[in-house]
Design an enzyme around this catalytic site. Sequence first.
Site, PDB file in Angstrom:
ATOM      1  N   ASP A  45      39.555  22.150  26.676  1.00 20.61           N
ATOM      2  CA  ASP A  45      38.988  23.183  27.533  1.00 20.61           C
ATOM      3  C   ASP A  45      39.470  23.054  28.976  1.00 20.61           C
ATOM      4  OD1 ASP A  45      37.665  24.333  25.451  1.00 20.61           O
ATOM      5  OD2 ASP A  45      35.711  23.447  25.907  1.00 20.61           O
ATOM      6  N   ASN A 122      33.865  29.441  34.019  1.00 20.46           N
ATOM      7  CA  ASN A 122      32.651  28.739  33.617  1.00 20.46           C
ATOM      8  C   ASN A 122      31.531  28.834  34.645  1.00 20.46           C
ATOM      9  OD1 ASN A 122      33.505  27.943  31.117  1.00 20.46           O
ATOM     10  ND2 ASN A 122      33.941  25.823  31.682  1.00 20.46           N
ATOM     11  N   ARG A 148      15.645  23.310  48.186  1.00 18.88           N
ATOM     12  CA  ARG A 148      15.969  21.984  48.712  1.00 18.88           C
ATOM     13  C   ARG A 148      16.241  21.059  47.533  1.00 18.88           C
ATOM     14  NH1 ARG A 148      12.092  24.055  52.141  1.00 18.88           N
ATOM     15  NH2 ARG A 148      12.517  23.871  54.385  1.00 18.88           N
ATOM     16  N   ASP A 150      19.749  18.672  45.441  1.00 17.43           N
ATOM     17  CA  ASP A 150      21.150  18.232  45.428  1.00 17.43           C
ATOM     18  C   ASP A 150      22.126  19.400  45.376  1.00 17.43           C
ATOM     19  OD1 ASP A 150      20.287  15.657  45.528  1.00 17.43           O
ATOM     20  OD2 ASP A 150      20.826  15.139  43.463  1.00 17.43           O
ATOM     21  N   THR A 161      27.385  27.102  28.412  1.00 18.67           N
ATOM     22  CA  THR A 161      27.476  25.966  27.489  1.00 18.67           C
ATOM     23  C   THR A 161      28.087  24.735  28.156  1.00 18.67           C
ATOM     24  OG1 THR A 161      29.668  26.642  26.695  1.00 18.67           O
ATOM     25  CG2 THR A 161      27.746  27.531  25.528  1.00 18.67           C
ATOM     26  N   ALA A 162      28.494  24.854  29.417  1.00 19.68           N
ATOM     27  CA  ALA A 162      29.169  23.748  30.098  1.00 19.68           C
ATOM     28  C   ALA A 162      28.172  23.007  31.003  1.00 19.68           C
ATOM     29  CB  ALA A 162      30.360  24.288  30.883  1.00 19.68           C
ATOM     30  N   ASN A 164      26.043  23.999  33.127  1.00 18.06           N
ATOM     31  CA  ASN A 164      24.719  24.625  33.106  1.00 18.06           C
ATOM     32  C   ASN A 164      23.834  24.051  32.007  1.00 18.06           C
ATOM     33  OD1 ASN A 164      22.747  27.090  33.434  1.00 18.06           O
ATOM     34  ND2 ASN A 164      23.390  27.137  31.307  1.00 18.06           N
ATOM     35  N   SER A 166      23.942  21.084  30.649  1.00 18.46           N
ATOM     36  CA  SER A 166      23.533  19.725  30.976  1.00 18.46           C
ATOM     37  C   SER A 166      22.431  19.710  32.035  1.00 18.46           C
ATOM     38  CB  SER A 166      24.735  18.909  31.462  1.00 18.46           C
ATOM     39  OG  SER A 166      25.162  19.324  32.742  1.00 18.46           O
TER      40      SER A 166
END
Length: 268
Positions: A45, A122, A148, A150, A161-162, A164, A166
């Site tokens: 990928d 992605n 507020r 990271d 599916t990438a 996002n 996780s």
Amino acid sequence: MKVAIFANDGKQSQNVKQRLEKRFTERHFVLDDKEPDVVISIGGDGTLLSAFHHYENRLDKIRFVGVHTGHLGFYTDWRDEEVDDLVISLESDNGQSVSYPLLEVCVKYADCPKRVHYLALNESTLKRISSTMTTDVYLGGELFERFRGDGLCVSTPTGSTAYNKSLGGAVVHPNLEVLQIAEISSINNRVFRTLSSPMIVAPNDWITFRPMRGSDFVLTVDSDSYHNRDIVEIQYKISKKRIHFAKYRHMHFWQRVQEAFIGTENED
């Protein structure tokens, strides 16, 4: 048919590239890296993402085919041992394709009078390096929240599916041309509050980030990253451009998701 082969530097990928070049020459295909009709990505990928960005100015004129030389890739339909079958499929090509929506990223930098445009297959993220990121989030031009934490991730349906996924975001079918926002380690307490949940945003409700001023932000667009520029505003929306894949044996979306994350073997 004019064909370009885009392979990573791995030994196996380079071997597949050489085999394909030989087969194409024997079958009288035209190898053309500048103005191809079909781009064959060999690797995974990550290689497909690189090929997409390499040819993003010609997306309306080309179709992609993915060949994976390692683990199963989400965008790759062919195995490295299926080179001959792939060439036969290309010989009987009738121009069919399946397309996916893309993400347009429009950035206003403090040091640039014109907005800078990027394109993502992605996702795009905004993070801060040295301290907590504070960013006002607008939906359709209306202030929704002050975030507020990271960082924030905006993804396409296929990108859901990438990264996002996780982050706990939903997997979205690409027929739904929507955007998704997922938070990256948000701060939620009695003083600071965010929705603290992924959001599916309709395509007509564009997303805007207005971060508190500073030059220590990191903007990512797929695998590319941009550092050390003072960002005034970022707008996200579904692009008018789309990526097209040749439909020789393109998997249905949920079959692709099932094979990528669950597998086909039933366990007792």
